[in-house]
Design a protein around this motif. Structure first.
Motif, PDB file in Angstrom:
ATOM      1  N   GLN A  75      21.354   6.001 -12.424  1.00 33.25           N
ATOM      2  CA  GLN A  75      21.351   5.059 -11.311  1.00 33.25           C
ATOM      3  C   GLN A  75      20.448   5.549 -10.180  1.00 33.25           C
ATOM      4  N   ALA A  76      20.513   6.840  -9.896  1.00 32.16           N
ATOM      5  CA  ALA A  76      19.668   7.395  -8.839  1.00 32.16           C
ATOM      6  C   ALA A  76      18.196   7.311  -9.221  1.00 32.16           C
ATOM      7  N   SER A  77      17.911   7.541 -10.497  1.00 40.55           N
ATOM      8  CA  SER A  77      16.524   7.444 -10.961  1.00 40.55           C
ATOM      9  C   SER A  77      16.005   6.014 -10.823  1.00 40.55           C
ATOM     10  N   ASP A  78      16.822   5.030 -11.175  1.00 43.93           N
ATOM     11  CA  ASP A  78      16.425   3.630 -11.015  1.00 43.93           C
ATOM     12  C   ASP A  78      16.176   3.299  -9.547  1.00 43.93           C
ATOM     13  N   MET A  79      17.042   3.824  -8.674  1.00 48.66           N
ATOM     14  CA  MET A  79      16.873   3.568  -7.255  1.00 48.66           C
ATOM     15  C   MET A  79      15.571   4.190  -6.752  1.00 48.66           C
ATOM     16  N   HIS A  80      15.286   5.423  -7.166  1.00 46.04           N
ATOM     17  CA  HIS A  80      14.072   6.094  -6.708  1.00 46.04           C
ATOM     18  C   HIS A  80      12.817   5.387  -7.205  1.00 46.04           C
ATOM     19  N   LEU A  81      12.847   4.871  -8.425  1.00 48.00           N
ATOM     20  CA  LEU A  81      11.701   4.113  -8.930  1.00 48.00           C
ATOM     21  C   LEU A  81      11.459   2.849  -8.116  1.00 48.00           C
ATOM     22  N   ALA A  82      12.532   2.154  -7.787  1.00 46.15           N
ATOM     23  CA  ALA A  82      12.393   0.923  -7.004  1.00 46.15           C
ATOM     24  C   ALA A  82      11.926   1.232  -5.579  1.00 46.15           C
ATOM     25  N   VAL A  83      12.409   2.327  -5.021  1.00 45.34           N
ATOM     26  CA  VAL A  83      11.981   2.706  -3.679  1.00 45.34           C
ATOM     27  C   VAL A  83      10.507   3.101  -3.684  1.00 45.34           C
ATOM     28  N   LYS A  84      10.068   3.806  -4.728  1.00 43.74           N
ATOM     29  CA  LYS A  84       8.650   4.167  -4.828  1.00 43.74           C
ATOM     30  C   LYS A  84       7.772   2.929  -4.940  1.00 43.74           C
ATOM     31  N   LEU A  85       8.220   1.938  -5.697  1.00 45.49           N
ATOM     32  CA  LEU A  85       7.476   0.686  -5.790  1.00 45.49           C
ATOM     33  C   LEU A  85       7.390   0.014  -4.424  1.00 45.49           C
ATOM     34  N   GLY A  86       8.502   0.020  -3.694  1.00 48.53           N
ATOM     35  CA  GLY A  86       8.501  -0.551  -2.349  1.00 48.53           C
ATOM     36  C   GLY A  86       7.544   0.180  -1.419  1.00 48.53           C
ATOM     37  N   LEU A  87       7.504   1.514  -1.525  1.00 51.56           N
ATOM     38  CA  LEU A  87       6.578   2.289  -0.693  1.00 51.56           C
ATOM     39  C   LEU A  87       5.124   1.992  -1.055  1.00 51.56           C
ATOM     40  N   ARG A  88       4.860   1.792  -2.330  1.00 50.71           N
ATOM     41  CA  ARG A  88       3.499   1.426  -2.741  1.00 50.71           C
ATOM     42  C   ARG A  88       3.112   0.064  -2.185  1.00 50.71           C
ATOM     43  N   LEU A  89       4.038  -0.875  -2.229  1.00 51.55           N
ATOM     44  CA  LEU A  89       3.758  -2.192  -1.660  1.00 51.55           C
ATOM     45  C   LEU A  89       3.512  -2.103  -0.157  1.00 51.55           C
ATOM     46  N   GLU A  90       4.282  -1.271   0.525  1.00 50.88           N
ATOM     47  CA  GLU A  90       4.072  -1.086   1.957  1.00 50.88           C
ATOM     48  C   GLU A  90       2.704  -0.474   2.225  1.00 50.88           C
ATOM     49  N   ALA A  91       2.284   0.482   1.396  1.00 50.31           N
ATOM     50  CA  ALA A  91       0.969   1.107   1.568  1.00 50.31           C
ATOM     51  C   ALA A  91      -0.150   0.096   1.326  1.00 50.31           C
ATOM     52  N   VAL A  92       0.012  -0.738   0.311  1.00 51.77           N
ATOM     53  CA  VAL A  92      -0.999  -1.769   0.035  1.00 51.77           C
ATOM     54  C   VAL A  92      -1.067  -2.758   1.195  1.00 51.77           C
ATOM     55  N   GLY A  93       0.078  -3.149   1.726  1.00 52.24           N
ATOM     56  CA  GLY A  93       0.088  -4.067   2.870  1.00 52.24           C
ATOM     57  C   GLY A  93      -0.563  -3.450   4.091  1.00 52.24           C
ATOM     58  N   ALA A  94      -0.287  -2.165   4.335  1.00 57.42           N
ATOM     59  CA  ALA A  94      -0.920  -1.486   5.471  1.00 57.42           C
ATOM     60  C   ALA A  94      -2.431  -1.389   5.265  1.00 57.42           C
ATOM     61  N   ALA A  95      -2.852  -1.126   4.024  1.00 57.94           N
ATOM     62  CA  ALA A  95      -4.288  -1.066   3.739  1.00 57.94           C
ATOM     63  C   ALA A  95      -4.945  -2.426   3.967  1.00 57.94           C
ATOM     64  N   MET A  96      -4.229  -3.496   3.621  1.00 54.92           N
ATOM     65  CA  MET A  96      -4.776  -4.834   3.851  1.00 54.92           C
ATOM     66  C   MET A  96      -4.922  -5.108   5.343  1.00 54.92           C
ATOM     67  N   ILE A  97      -3.956  -4.667   6.123  1.00 54.58           N
ATOM     68  CA  ILE A  97      -4.028  -4.874   7.571  1.00 54.58           C
ATOM     69  C   ILE A  97      -5.176  -4.065   8.169  1.00 54.58           C
ATOM     70  N   VAL A  98      -5.326  -2.818   7.721  1.00 52.15           N
ATOM     71  CA  VAL A  98      -6.426  -1.987   8.219  1.00 52.15           C
ATOM     72  C   VAL A  98      -7.767  -2.587   7.818  1.00 52.15           C
ATOM     73  N   THR A  99      -7.871  -3.071   6.600  1.00 53.97           N
ATOM     74  CA  THR A  99      -9.103  -3.721   6.144  1.00 53.97           C
ATOM     75  C   THR A  99      -9.409  -4.962   6.993  1.00 53.97           C
TER      76      THR A  99
END
Length: 108
Positions: A75-99
């Motif tokens: 369960q913790a591994s599933d949570m960490h994978l989903a959180v990592k995906l969320g962090l990647r999406l946040e990074a992509v969104g921030a990159a789009m804003i900076v661009t």
């Protein structure tokens, strides 16, 4: 034998086109400002995904109690994978804003 129309092949793809039409119009009509708005929306999706993963993990712990060590680790591994995906999406969104900000500075 009668031949079927090829337009029937496009009917299942219509909902995908309609959903994807809004962001493309947003970027095309608003330019770099539209890209920034789309980046904010991607950040919101990343935050929602992370919060939902944590919520599901906490719900399992509260409702079902502490499980065996292996189940808890899964369960913790599933949570960490989903959180990592969320962090990647946040990074992509921030990159789009900076661009978009860089584009507004140089194009304006």
């Amino acid at each position: 034998m009668r031949r079927q129309s090829e337009t029937l092949l496009l009917v299942p793809l219509l909902p995908i086109f309609l959903v994807g039409m809004f962001p493309m119009f947003l970027i095309a009509l608003l330019g770099f400002f539209g890209l920034a708005i789309f980046g904010v929306l991607v950040i919101c999706v990343g935050l929602a995904s992370s919060n939902e993963a944590r919520d599901n993990f906490n719900h399992d712990v509260i409702v079902n109690g502490y499980a065996r060590r292996s189940e808890r680790a899964a369960q913790a591994s599933d949570m960490h994978l989903a959180v990592k995906l969320g962090l990647r999406l946040e990074a992509v969104g921030a990159a789009m804003i900076v661009t978009a900000a860089i584009g507004l500075c140089y194009a304006g």
